[in-house]
Write a protein that holds these residues in place. Sequence first.
Motif, mmCIF file in Angstrom:
data_model
loop_
_atom_site.group_PDB
_atom_site.id
_atom_site.type_symbol
_atom_site.label_atom_id
_atom_site.label_comp_id
_atom_site.label_asym_id
_atom_site.label_seq_id
_atom_site.Cartn_x
_atom_site.Cartn_y
_atom_site.Cartn_z
ATOM 1 N N ALA A 1 3.935 -12.525 30.520
ATOM 2 C CA ALA A 1 4.478 -12.935 29.223
ATOM 3 C C ALA A 1 5.985 -13.127 29.303
ATOM 4 O O ALA A 1 6.714 -12.188 29.601
ATOM 5 N N PRO A 2 6.473 -14.353 29.053
ATOM 6 C CA PRO A 2 7.915 -14.567 29.122
ATOM 7 C C PRO A 2 8.631 -14.022 27.894
ATOM 8 O O PRO A 2 8.078 -13.947 26.808
ATOM 9 N N ARG A 3 9.878 -13.656 28.068
ATOM 10 C CA ARG A 3 10.738 -13.327 26.944
ATOM 11 C C ARG A 3 11.423 -14.611 26.501
ATOM 12 O O ARG A 3 11.126 -15.689 26.987
ATOM 13 N N GLN A 4 12.359 -14.485 25.585
ATOM 14 C CA GLN A 4 13.067 -15.664 25.110
ATOM 15 C C GLN A 4 14.556 -15.372 25.005
ATOM 16 O O GLN A 4 14.973 -14.229 24.825
ATOM 17 N N VAL A 5 15.346 -16.425 25.139
ATOM 18 C CA VAL A 5 16.777 -16.340 24.917
ATOM 19 C C VAL A 5 17.138 -17.420 23.904
ATOM 20 O O VAL A 5 16.550 -18.507 23.905
ATOM 21 N N ARG A 6 18.085 -17.117 23.034
ATOM 22 C CA ARG A 6 18.457 -18.041 21.961
ATOM 23 C C ARG A 6 19.826 -18.630 22.247
ATOM 24 O O ARG A 6 20.786 -17.912 22.496
ATOM 25 N N ILE A 7 19.919 -19.955 22.229
ATOM 26 C CA ILE A 7 21.216 -20.612 22.350
ATOM 27 C C ILE A 7 21.939 -20.445 21.013
ATOM 28 O O ILE A 7 21.368 -20.671 19.950
ATOM 29 N N ILE A 8 23.197 -20.031 21.067
ATOM 30 C CA ILE A 8 23.866 -19.633 19.827
ATOM 31 C C ILE A 8 24.885 -20.641 19.317
ATOM 32 O O ILE A 8 25.427 -20.470 18.225
ATOM 33 N N GLY A 9 25.164 -21.699 20.079
ATOM 34 C CA GLY A 9 26.141 -22.681 19.604
ATOM 35 C C GLY A 9 25.916 -24.045 20.210
ATOM 36 O O GLY A 9 25.171 -24.202 21.183
ATOM 37 N N PRO B 1 12.126 -19.939 26.854
ATOM 38 C CA PRO B 1 11.419 -18.857 27.544
ATOM 39 C C PRO B 1 12.196 -18.385 28.757
ATOM 40 O O PRO B 1 12.861 -19.169 29.438
ATOM 41 N N VAL B 2 12.125 -17.089 29.010
ATOM 42 C CA VAL B 2 12.827 -16.461 30.131
ATOM 43 C C VAL B 2 11.805 -15.679 30.944
ATOM 44 O O VAL B 2 10.987 -14.940 30.382
ATOM 45 N N LEU B 3 11.842 -15.840 32.240
ATOM 46 C CA LEU B 3 10.953 -15.086 33.105
ATOM 47 C C LEU B 3 11.119 -13.592 32.854
ATOM 48 O O LEU B 3 12.242 -13.089 32.803
ATOM 49 N N ASP B 4 10.011 -12.885 32.663
ATOM 50 C CA ASP B 4 10.068 -11.447 32.438
ATOM 51 C C ASP B 4 9.945 -10.749 33.788
ATOM 52 O O ASP B 4 8.851 -10.518 34.282
ATOM 53 N N ALA B 5 11.077 -10.476 34.398
ATOM 54 C CA ALA B 5 11.093 -9.880 35.730
ATOM 55 C C ALA B 5 12.075 -8.718 35.763
ATOM 56 O O ALA B 5 13.084 -8.725 35.071
ATOM 57 N N ASN B 6 11.758 -7.727 36.580
ATOM 58 C CA ASN B 6 12.620 -6.552 36.697
ATOM 59 C C ASN B 6 14.022 -6.959 37.135
ATOM 60 O O ASN B 6 14.194 -7.741 38.072
ATOM 61 N N GLY B 7 15.031 -6.426 36.456
ATOM 62 C CA GLY B 7 16.408 -6.672 36.836
ATOM 63 C C GLY B 7 17.007 -7.937 36.259
ATOM 64 O O GLY B 7 18.189 -8.183 36.418
ATOM 65 N N LEU B 8 16.196 -8.746 35.580
ATOM 66 C CA LEU B 8 16.727 -9.972 34.978
ATOM 67 C C LEU B 8 17.071 -9.662 33.532
ATOM 68 O O LEU B 8 16.195 -9.371 32.725
ATOM 69 N N ARG B 9 18.372 -9.727 33.197
ATOM 70 C CA ARG B 9 18.834 -9.302 31.890
ATOM 71 C C ARG B 9 19.722 -10.385 31.277
ATOM 72 O O ARG B 9 20.866 -10.551 31.704
#
Length: 213
Positions: free
Chosen positions: A17-25, A34-42
Amino acid sequence: MQKKSAKPQPHGAPRLAPRQVRIIGGAWKRTLLPVLDANGLRPTPDRVRETVFNWINHQLGGDWDRACFLDLFAGSGALGFEAASRGAAKVIMVDNYAPAAHQLDANREKLKANQVTVLRADALALVRDLAARGQRFDVIFLDPPYQLDLLEQILPLCPAILNEGGMVYAEAGAPLVLEGDAVPDWLAGWEAVRADKAGMVYYYLLRLHENNT
């Protein structure tokens, strides 16, 4: 039986299950990627990105359409896509972990971000290659995994690929010593244009001292 990897991956095994990141501007403001849900990726948090891009905008004087960005250790792509959304002329995003690079490329396609190039490459080797080819950037993003001491390895290579007056954005898990007698060799010549802290993350906009440019 699963084969053991000869070399551990920096982000660990991806989850389904991917996470998500929001573009803010910018042009893609509020777009969720969508963002790869992987250990150490923040992904860099929204509040930190907003602060950092305000810093960068002030330093660029709003002149984004001629600015070239290099996002090393791109991971989620939060920084690189944010720069592209705000009108950067060129953004090169780099990650050596294949699943992360594939996700970055998929997001680039989704946004039709023609000014973005995604590379799967080792950041240290790539910087040396870019320097040999004479490529230069106005802003370099450095947000490597903290535990691998990559920041102290790659920052000394950055002057060779920075335009005059160029900047490096760096994140670290501990404060950087930039003044006084205790400045480590790998930080020599750099000064903090701006600096702040969010939780346990220290983040800086760095520029070379004038006598080091």
